[in-house]
Motif scaffolding. Sequence first.
Motif, PDB file in Angstrom:
ATOM      1  N   TRP A  82       0.836  -1.208   0.000  1.00 12.90           N
ATOM      2  CA  TRP A  82       0.000   0.000   0.000  1.00 12.90           C
ATOM      3  C   TRP A  82       0.869   1.257   0.000  1.00 12.90           C
ATOM      4  O   TRP A  82       0.619   2.189  -0.763  1.00 12.90           O
ATOM      5  CB  TRP A  82      -0.903   0.012   1.226  1.00 12.90           C
ATOM      6  CG  TRP A  82      -2.075  -0.914   1.141  1.00 12.90           C
ATOM      7  CD1 TRP A  82      -2.672  -1.389   0.019  1.00 12.90           C
ATOM      8  CD2 TRP A  82      -2.808  -1.448   2.248  1.00 12.90           C
ATOM      9  NE1 TRP A  82      -3.730  -2.202   0.344  1.00 12.90           N
ATOM     10  CE2 TRP A  82      -3.842  -2.252   1.713  1.00 12.90           C
ATOM     11  CE3 TRP A  82      -2.713  -1.342   3.627  1.00 12.90           C
ATOM     12  CZ2 TRP A  82      -4.759  -2.938   2.514  1.00 12.90           C
ATOM     13  CZ3 TRP A  82      -3.618  -2.011   4.436  1.00 12.90           C
ATOM     14  CH2 TRP A  82      -4.631  -2.807   3.877  1.00 12.90           C
ATOM     15  N   TYR A 140     -13.905  -6.802   2.731  1.00 12.28           N
ATOM     16  CA  TYR A 140     -12.938  -6.822   3.828  1.00 12.28           C
ATOM     17  C   TYR A 140     -12.686  -8.269   4.225  1.00 12.28           C
ATOM     18  O   TYR A 140     -13.398  -9.189   3.798  1.00 12.28           O
ATOM     19  CB  TYR A 140     -13.412  -5.984   5.016  1.00 12.28           C
ATOM     20  CG  TYR A 140     -14.667  -6.457   5.715  1.00 12.28           C
ATOM     21  CD1 TYR A 140     -14.597  -7.261   6.853  1.00 12.28           C
ATOM     22  CD2 TYR A 140     -15.926  -6.070   5.273  1.00 12.28           C
ATOM     23  CE1 TYR A 140     -15.745  -7.678   7.516  1.00 12.28           C
ATOM     24  CE2 TYR A 140     -17.080  -6.472   5.928  1.00 12.28           C
ATOM     25  CZ  TYR A 140     -16.985  -7.283   7.052  1.00 12.28           C
ATOM     26  OH  TYR A 140     -18.118  -7.692   7.703  1.00 12.28           O
ATOM     27  N   MET A 197     -15.769   1.726   1.472  1.00 11.47           N
ATOM     28  CA  MET A 197     -14.425   1.154   1.427  1.00 11.47           C
ATOM     29  C   MET A 197     -14.096   0.668   0.017  1.00 11.47           C
ATOM     30  O   MET A 197     -14.954   0.183  -0.716  1.00 11.47           O
ATOM     31  CB  MET A 197     -14.304   0.004   2.428  1.00 11.47           C
ATOM     32  CG  MET A 197     -15.193  -1.196   2.137  1.00 11.47           C
ATOM     33  SD  MET A 197     -14.960  -2.563   3.311  1.00 11.47           S
ATOM     34  CE  MET A 197     -15.750  -1.911   4.775  1.00 11.47           C
ATOM     35  N   TYR A 201      -6.943   5.415   4.210  1.00  7.88           N
ATOM     36  CA  TYR A 201      -7.383   5.013   5.546  1.00  7.88           C
ATOM     37  C   TYR A 201      -7.868   3.559   5.486  1.00  7.88           C
ATOM     38  O   TYR A 201      -8.449   3.121   4.485  1.00  7.88           O
ATOM     39  CB  TYR A 201      -8.545   5.890   6.030  1.00  7.88           C
ATOM     40  CG  TYR A 201      -8.288   7.375   5.959  1.00  7.88           C
ATOM     41  CD1 TYR A 201      -7.811   8.075   7.056  1.00  7.88           C
ATOM     42  CD2 TYR A 201      -8.543   8.081   4.781  1.00  7.88           C
ATOM     43  CE1 TYR A 201      -7.591   9.439   6.994  1.00  7.88           C
ATOM     44  CE2 TYR A 201      -8.325   9.445   4.705  1.00  7.88           C
ATOM     45  CZ  TYR A 201      -7.844  10.120   5.817  1.00  7.88           C
ATOM     46  OH  TYR A 201      -7.626  11.475   5.749  1.00  7.88           O
ATOM     47  N   TYR A 202      -7.644   2.826   6.580  1.00  9.20           N
ATOM     48  CA  TYR A 202      -8.260   1.500   6.717  1.00  9.20           C
ATOM     49  C   TYR A 202      -8.451   1.186   8.194  1.00  9.20           C
ATOM     50  O   TYR A 202      -7.784   1.759   9.069  1.00  9.20           O
ATOM     51  CB  TYR A 202      -7.437   0.425   6.012  1.00  9.20           C
ATOM     52  CG  TYR A 202      -6.221  -0.080   6.768  1.00  9.20           C
ATOM     53  CD1 TYR A 202      -6.264  -1.274   7.497  1.00  9.20           C
ATOM     54  CD2 TYR A 202      -5.014   0.618   6.738  1.00  9.20           C
ATOM     55  CE1 TYR A 202      -5.149  -1.747   8.170  1.00  9.20           C
ATOM     56  CE2 TYR A 202      -3.893   0.154   7.400  1.00  9.20           C
ATOM     57  CZ  TYR A 202      -3.968  -1.041   8.124  1.00  9.20           C
ATOM     58  OH  TYR A 202      -2.860  -1.507   8.792  1.00  9.20           O
ATOM     59  N   ARG A 253      -8.500  -1.656  11.290  1.00 12.17           N
ATOM     60  CA  ARG A 253      -8.091  -2.963  11.799  1.00 12.17           C
ATOM     61  C   ARG A 253      -8.770  -3.158  13.146  1.00 12.17           C
ATOM     62  O   ARG A 253      -8.655  -2.305  14.030  1.00 12.17           O
ATOM     63  CB  ARG A 253      -6.574  -3.057  11.957  1.00 12.17           C
ATOM     64  CG  ARG A 253      -6.107  -4.393  12.521  1.00 12.17           C
ATOM     65  CD  ARG A 253      -4.596  -4.526  12.443  1.00 12.17           C
ATOM     66  NE  ARG A 253      -3.916  -3.572  13.306  1.00 12.17           N
ATOM     67  CZ  ARG A 253      -2.604  -3.310  13.231  1.00 12.17           C
ATOM     68  NH1 ARG A 253      -1.866  -3.908  12.317  1.00 12.17           N
ATOM     69  NH2 ARG A 253      -2.051  -2.438  14.052  1.00 12.17           N
ATOM     70  N   TRP A 258      -9.873  -6.738   8.805  1.00 14.44           N
ATOM     71  CA  TRP A 258      -9.213  -5.636   8.110  1.00 14.44           C
ATOM     72  C   TRP A 258     -10.142  -5.125   7.012  1.00 14.44           C
ATOM     73  O   TRP A 258     -10.631  -5.908   6.183  1.00 14.44           O
ATOM     74  CB  TRP A 258      -7.905  -6.075   7.454  1.00 14.44           C
ATOM     75  CG  TRP A 258      -6.885  -6.637   8.384  1.00 14.44           C
ATOM     76  CD1 TRP A 258      -5.855  -5.980   8.987  1.00 14.44           C
ATOM     77  CD2 TRP A 258      -6.758  -8.014   8.798  1.00 14.44           C
ATOM     78  NE1 TRP A 258      -5.097  -6.841   9.751  1.00 14.44           N
ATOM     79  CE2 TRP A 258      -5.636  -8.100   9.653  1.00 14.44           C
ATOM     80  CE3 TRP A 258      -7.486  -9.174   8.535  1.00 14.44           C
ATOM     81  CZ2 TRP A 258      -5.230  -9.289  10.239  1.00 14.44           C
ATOM     82  CZ3 TRP A 258      -7.080 -10.363   9.121  1.00 14.44           C
ATOM     83  CH2 TRP A 258      -5.967 -10.410   9.962  1.00 14.44           C
ATOM     84  N   SER A 259     -10.365  -3.830   6.960  1.00 15.15           N
ATOM     85  CA  SER A 259     -11.186  -3.267   5.888  1.00 15.15           C
ATOM     86  C   SER A 259     -10.311  -2.978   4.675  1.00 15.15           C
ATOM     87  O   SER A 259      -9.090  -2.840   4.779  1.00 15.15           O
ATOM     88  CB  SER A 259     -11.856  -1.978   6.347  1.00 15.15           C
ATOM     89  OG  SER A 259     -10.913  -0.911   6.364  1.00 15.15           O
ATOM     90  N   SER A 260     -10.944  -2.874   3.506  1.00 16.55           N
ATOM     91  CA  SER A 260     -10.244  -2.323   2.350  1.00 16.55           C
ATOM     92  C   SER A 260     -10.013  -0.835   2.601  1.00 16.55           C
ATOM     93  O   SER A 260     -10.830  -0.168   3.250  1.00 16.55           O
ATOM     94  CB  SER A 260     -11.079  -2.512   1.087  1.00 16.55           C
ATOM     95  OG  SER A 260     -11.108  -3.866   0.693  1.00 16.55           O
ATOM     96  N   PRO A 261      -8.915  -0.280   2.099  1.00 11.21           N
ATOM     97  CA  PRO A 261      -8.661   1.150   2.308  1.00 11.21           C
ATOM     98  C   PRO A 261      -9.574   2.024   1.459  1.00 11.21           C
ATOM     99  O   PRO A 261     -10.246   1.572   0.531  1.00 11.21           O
ATOM    100  CB  PRO A 261      -7.196   1.314   1.864  1.00 11.21           C
ATOM    101  CG  PRO A 261      -6.619  -0.068   1.845  1.00 11.21           C
ATOM    102  CD  PRO A 261      -7.766  -0.971   1.493  1.00 11.21           C
TER     103      PRO A 261
END
Length: 758
Positions: A601, A657, A675, A736-737, A739, A749-752
Amino acid sequence: MRAKLLIPWKAWRCFVAHVGAEEGGRSELASLGASRGDLERGSIREVRSDPCAFGGKGQRGRPRVFLRLSEYYFRKRRREIKKPSLCREEASGKAFLEPSDVSAGQGPVTLTLRFRCGEGGIRSGGGIKVFPARVVDFGGGARRAVPLLVHGWGRWQTRYPWLPNYVSVRVDPSSGAEVSVRRMGFFPLRGILRYVWWSVARRRGAELPPFDLLYHLLEEGKVQVKVVKGALKEGEEVRLVIGDRSRGGRGWKVPFRAATLDLAVEVDEKGTGEYRLIGNCPRVRALGGKAEGLEAVLKAEGSVGARLVVRAVDAKGDTAFAGFAGGIQVLDETGKPLGRCLLEDGQGVGELRLQVPVGHRVHVKAEGRPLTAVSNPLPPRWMGMRLFWGDLHAHSVICDGTLEPREFYRWAREEAALDFAAITTHDNMARFEPSGRQEEWMLMRRLAEEFTEPGAFVVLLGYEWSSHSRGHRGVFYAPGEPDPQVFSSLEGDAREVRELEEALGNRMALVVPHHTAWRKVFFVPWNWSKFIRLRIPERYTWGEREGRLQRLVEIYSDHGSSESPDPSFPITHGRPRLHYPRFMREDGCREGLGNYVREAWAAGYRLGVVAGSDRHDYPLDPAVYSVPVHPRGLTGLWAEELTPEAVWSALWNRHVYGTTGARMVVQLEADGLPMGSEYLGRRPPHIRGMVWGVGKIRAELWRHDRTGYRILWLGEGEGEISLDLVDEDASGGVFYYIRAQQEDGHKAWSSPIWVELP
């Protein structure tokens, strides 16, 4: 019974005649055991006499006798050294197994398999072969029995009756037939020696047919019973005692964990050498043990209502089939009864339809037993989308796993209550097992159509592009793609990551890197090659930053977490005791090489996040063998509806995610975009988010800008956390993401979201 020689004496006599024959000396062949018909049919090639034929070397300095012997022998054994084709005709006869169910991890057992001859019996020269396998239905009446070499069940042997896994063979006393049983020990030495001979002869210039070593070893592991005198008549039986203890044997080893195995029976009724599967190959199941807990999954169905799936599990996490039956009380969060479901003996799974408010969980309790569980929260709608769960990374027996493909999809749909799934067969398994061929790919395409039911379950079509030097990645095709193909890393124009994307061309596809932080060798059975510290290039080959097809990354699987070095879920292939050195347990690469997702990333790759299981279902004891020890990951997907097109759109747009298996609800948006989005911002981003789970939850909002990573927000709460903030300090390119971590250790964990600011 005497063991066969590597080179049968009759074959040697025929070979001598074959090499030493003169142009007019064919009568000498007959005196040595080779007929004129053999020459005319081409089973023995005619060779003119050569003064160097027995003298060691010919014009090119090659040992002629050795080369000609090799060519003759391996062509004669062609059927035994090539991969099997699909079986489209059933052989006559039936097989029966007693018992058909055993308990996983209980210790050695004894089973009896009875084969009853069908119409016409079995002539002299014919026989049967019995072996552990999974029988795969390819449709249209075509089947294949894929042998299993290890995977937790004991390897059969017919040589030592006082040792484990001994198989004895008996024929009806009333039968006048005489049979022989091929002797085989624990180690397939004969197959190894043949392969060495084949390899040396090929290097010296012999023209030999392909030799599939692994399949040949699997063929050597079949119990072969051959009729050498007389014939077996219709109705007469051949009985195999698997794990025979009558002469001091120790029984047959069953796996440590629950597993299913087919005992494939092939028959050659006419003595032609062509073996075919019978119609009813018996099946043995190693069942889970005593129920030690419950699992509850709550899944939204329709606009209102929910489906609750309850599973009784043993201490290893396997479904507890035997010894558990009774009612399960279902309560809401206040303790109010909502209903009751029944777990019947021999099933271990029950379900109930009910109505639950959005965001609420249900509590389940076994009647008369101290077993309880709390479900995941019922997910709400978010930005016009619903939450669906799936596994995009699983392997079956036609690859290097143990599950039959339909068995996996039925499990995913019914027992695991997943919404979407994909079997990703390795592209390079053709080198090791009877896989990677066109019929396997056509089977995957057929299963995607067979199991996809819009609104209930979706199967995605994909495979795994596997390169130990350039990294592994899943390749998935969009529904309706007219020309989906398997582009292998071993051949053609797809050996490199760049070549793979070029080969995919204008096809609608996704290329998803996975276990990017795993850098050590793991392709020899049970990882013993790592004793000599074999390694491959350390850096993961990510491909082009602006690649059209690389939009996702698998951040977690049962190999561990590739987000960043994580002591909770390190990249590993097990933690066996005693004999297993510490350095063999550590499979993750060091930080700083660019292999972790956070590093990718930061380097400019805009990748959404998924998680999968990478399951192979080896039912082995992780305290002894090198097998994954982490939970199987899941992908949470926000889509408008459960259809192949909507699921594909959500994956392409990165509205996804990953979790370590817990069904935590994660939402993240910036300025009203979900996201996975990327956009140009004119003002400080307004960030909103939500995390729902079970028990205490800790969540972090991470930001990355030109100064690196930092935690922008930290929250803790009981079952639910929300965030709402404006990032006044943001400037330039930022992302941004989220955790998050539950009290039980599970993570998400989310996708950014990527934002470009002035």
